[in-house]
Design a protein around this motif. Structure first.
Motif, PDB file in Angstrom:
ATOM      1  N   TYR A   8      -3.449   0.199   4.780  1.00 12.21           N
ATOM      2  CA  TYR A   8      -3.205  -0.614   5.978  1.00 12.21           C
ATOM      3  C   TYR A   8      -2.420   0.179   7.037  1.00 12.21           C
ATOM      4  O   TYR A   8      -2.541  -0.079   8.229  1.00 12.21           O
ATOM      5  CB  TYR A   8      -2.459  -1.899   5.598  1.00 12.21           C
ATOM      6  N   ALA A   9      -1.645   1.159   6.610  1.00  8.09           N
ATOM      7  CA  ALA A   9      -0.874   1.982   7.552  1.00  8.09           C
ATOM      8  C   ALA A   9      -1.784   2.802   8.466  1.00  8.09           C
ATOM      9  O   ALA A   9      -1.388   3.188   9.564  1.00  8.09           O
ATOM     10  CB  ALA A   9       0.071   2.906   6.793  1.00  8.09           C
ATOM     11  N   LYS A  10      -3.000   3.057   8.035  1.00  9.15           N
ATOM     12  CA  LYS A  10      -3.927   3.854   8.845  1.00  9.15           C
ATOM     13  C   LYS A  10      -4.571   3.050   9.974  1.00  9.15           C
ATOM     14  O   LYS A  10      -5.158   3.611  10.883  1.00  9.15           O
ATOM     15  CB  LYS A  10      -5.010   4.450   7.946  1.00  9.15           C
ATOM     16  N   GLU A  11      -4.426   1.724   9.924  1.00  5.63           N
ATOM     17  CA  GLU A  11      -5.027   0.851  10.928  1.00  5.63           C
ATOM     18  C   GLU A  11      -4.315   0.976  12.271  1.00  5.63           C
ATOM     19  O   GLU A  11      -3.177   1.415  12.358  1.00  5.63           O
ATOM     20  CB  GLU A  11      -4.973  -0.616  10.460  1.00  5.63           C
ATOM     21  N   GLU A  12      -4.999   0.561  13.327  1.00  4.74           N
ATOM     22  CA  GLU A  12      -4.411   0.463  14.662  1.00  4.74           C
ATOM     23  C   GLU A  12      -3.420  -0.703  14.634  1.00  4.74           C
ATOM     24  O   GLU A  12      -3.715  -1.729  14.046  1.00  4.74           O
ATOM     25  CB  GLU A  12      -5.536   0.200  15.680  1.00  4.74           C
ATOM     26  N   PRO A  13      -2.257  -0.630  15.160  1.00  4.40           N
ATOM     27  CA  PRO A  13      -1.666   0.405  16.002  1.00  4.40           C
ATOM     28  C   PRO A  13      -0.820   1.414  15.238  1.00  4.40           C
ATOM     29  O   PRO A  13      -0.172   2.239  15.847  1.00  4.40           O
ATOM     30  CB  PRO A  13      -0.771  -0.410  16.934  1.00  4.40           C
ATOM     31  N   TYR A  14      -0.799   1.356  13.905  1.00  2.00           N
ATOM     32  CA  TYR A  14       0.109   2.199  13.122  1.00  2.00           C
ATOM     33  C   TYR A  14      -0.379   3.637  13.039  1.00  2.00           C
ATOM     34  O   TYR A  14       0.385   4.559  13.298  1.00  2.00           O
ATOM     35  CB  TYR A  14       0.299   1.606  11.716  1.00  2.00           C
ATOM     36  N   GLN A  15      -1.623   3.836  12.621  1.00  2.00           N
ATOM     37  CA  GLN A  15      -2.263   5.146  12.523  1.00  2.00           C
ATOM     38  C   GLN A  15      -1.418   6.167  11.759  1.00  2.00           C
ATOM     39  O   GLN A  15      -1.351   7.335  12.122  1.00  2.00           O
ATOM     40  CB  GLN A  15      -2.616   5.668  13.911  1.00  2.00           C
ATOM     41  N   ALA A  16      -0.764   5.703  10.707  1.00  2.00           N
ATOM     42  CA  ALA A  16       0.125   6.566   9.931  1.00  2.00           C
ATOM     43  C   ALA A  16      -0.411   6.720   8.512  1.00  2.00           C
ATOM     44  O   ALA A  16      -1.305   5.992   8.085  1.00  2.00           O
ATOM     45  CB  ALA A  16       1.528   5.960   9.900  1.00  2.00           C
ATOM     46  N   ASP A  17       0.129   7.665   7.792  1.00  2.00           N
ATOM     47  CA  ASP A  17      -0.255   7.849   6.398  1.00  2.00           C
ATOM     48  C   ASP A  17       0.452   6.838   5.490  1.00  2.00           C
ATOM     49  O   ASP A  17      -0.036   6.517   4.410  1.00  2.00           O
ATOM     50  CB  ASP A  17       0.072   9.266   5.933  1.00  2.00           C
ATOM     51  N   PHE A  18       1.617   6.358   5.939  1.00  2.00           N
ATOM     52  CA  PHE A  18       2.407   5.424   5.145  1.00  2.00           C
ATOM     53  C   PHE A  18       3.455   4.770   6.047  1.00  2.00           C
ATOM     54  O   PHE A  18       3.678   5.212   7.182  1.00  2.00           O
ATOM     55  CB  PHE A  18       3.104   6.140   3.972  1.00  2.00           C
ATOM     56  N   PHE A  19       4.096   3.724   5.533  1.00  5.09           N
ATOM     57  CA  PHE A  19       5.235   3.102   6.208  1.00  5.09           C
ATOM     58  C   PHE A  19       6.504   3.615   5.535  1.00  5.09           C
ATOM     59  O   PHE A  19       6.489   3.969   4.358  1.00  5.09           O
ATOM     60  CB  PHE A  19       5.203   1.574   6.058  1.00  5.09           C
ATOM     61  N   VAL A  20       7.585   3.625   6.295  1.00  5.19           N
ATOM     62  CA  VAL A  20       8.894   3.950   5.740  1.00  5.19           C
ATOM     63  C   VAL A  20       9.726   2.674   5.763  1.00  5.19           C
ATOM     64  O   VAL A  20       9.824   2.014   6.805  1.00  5.19           O
ATOM     65  CB  VAL A  20       9.604   5.064   6.542  1.00  5.19           C
ATOM     66  N   LEU A  62       5.087   1.407  -3.734  1.00  5.95           N
ATOM     67  CA  LEU A  62       6.395   1.646  -3.146  1.00  5.95           C
ATOM     68  C   LEU A  62       7.115   2.659  -4.013  1.00  5.95           C
ATOM     69  O   LEU A  62       7.362   2.424  -5.190  1.00  5.95           O
ATOM     70  CB  LEU A  62       7.190   0.336  -3.069  1.00  5.95           C
ATOM     71  N   SER A  63       7.413   3.811  -3.424  1.00  3.83           N
ATOM     72  CA  SER A  63       8.115   4.869  -4.126  1.00  3.83           C
ATOM     73  C   SER A  63       9.333   5.258  -3.296  1.00  3.83           C
ATOM     74  O   SER A  63       9.187   5.879  -2.235  1.00  3.83           O
ATOM     75  CB  SER A  63       7.184   6.061  -4.326  1.00  3.83           C
ATOM     76  N   GLY A  64      10.504   4.861  -3.749  1.00  2.20           N
ATOM     77  CA  GLY A  64      11.710   5.073  -2.949  1.00  2.20           C
ATOM     78  C   GLY A  64      11.605   4.267  -1.672  1.00  2.20           C
ATOM     79  O   GLY A  64      11.470   3.052  -1.721  1.00  2.20           O
ATOM     80  N   THR A  65      11.603   4.934  -0.535  1.00  2.00           N
ATOM     81  CA  THR A  65      11.463   4.236   0.747  1.00  2.00           C
ATOM     82  C   THR A  65      10.078   4.434   1.360  1.00  2.00           C
ATOM     83  O   THR A  65       9.846   4.043   2.500  1.00  2.00           O
ATOM     84  CB  THR A  65      12.537   4.713   1.748  1.00  2.00           C
TER      85      THR A  65
END
Length: 141
Positions: free
Chosen positions: A91-103, A82-85
């Protein structure tokens, strides 16, 4: 002498808010360490807001963030930072997120809101931006 007293009083009035306010930035999250139960999950397409959907099958998941940088969701375990926000985890790369990170949108003693954003082309080649929003409550043990 009156001018010096007035000047000092003005400086003191200006400094008081800085002395009593917190040093933590407003958007920096409280501690994410602990167990969080997912209470709401949804996905929207920014270009077509009415095409959004609930992700009710995710509701009820417990996400466990430990102090050593491990995240456990059900049987899945991975590292997180966790760096800032920005909450970085594979886990963010998994379905349904498919992202590089969470905000981290909000994080306080009782609640946590995460978003994951990714872009994808639809069948006709138009770019679509998907945003998954996850709302959690802290599990009190």
């Amino acid at each position: 002498m009156k001018q010096i007293n007035y000047f000092l009083a003005t400086i003191m009035i200006a400094l008081i808010p800085m002395l009593v306010s917190s040093c933590k930035p407003k958007n920096a999250p409280d501690s994410i360490v602990g167990k969080w139960e997912l209470t709401e999950a949804s996905r929207v397409i920014l270009e077509i807001p009415e095409a959004g959907s609930d992700l009710n099958d995710l509701v009820g998941q417990v996400w466990d963030f430990d102090a050593n940088g491990k995240l456990v969701v059900g049987k899945d375990a991975c590292d997180y930072t966790l760096s800032g926000t920005t909450l970085s985890t594979t886990y963010a790369k998994e379905e349904p997120y498919q992202a590089d990170f969470f905000v981290v949108q909000t994080c306080d003693v009782e609640s946590l809101v995460l978003t994951a954003t990714h872009e994808k082309k639809d069948k006709v080649g138009a770019k679509r931006t998907y945003v998954v929003t996850l709302k959690f409550v802290r599990v009190v043990e």
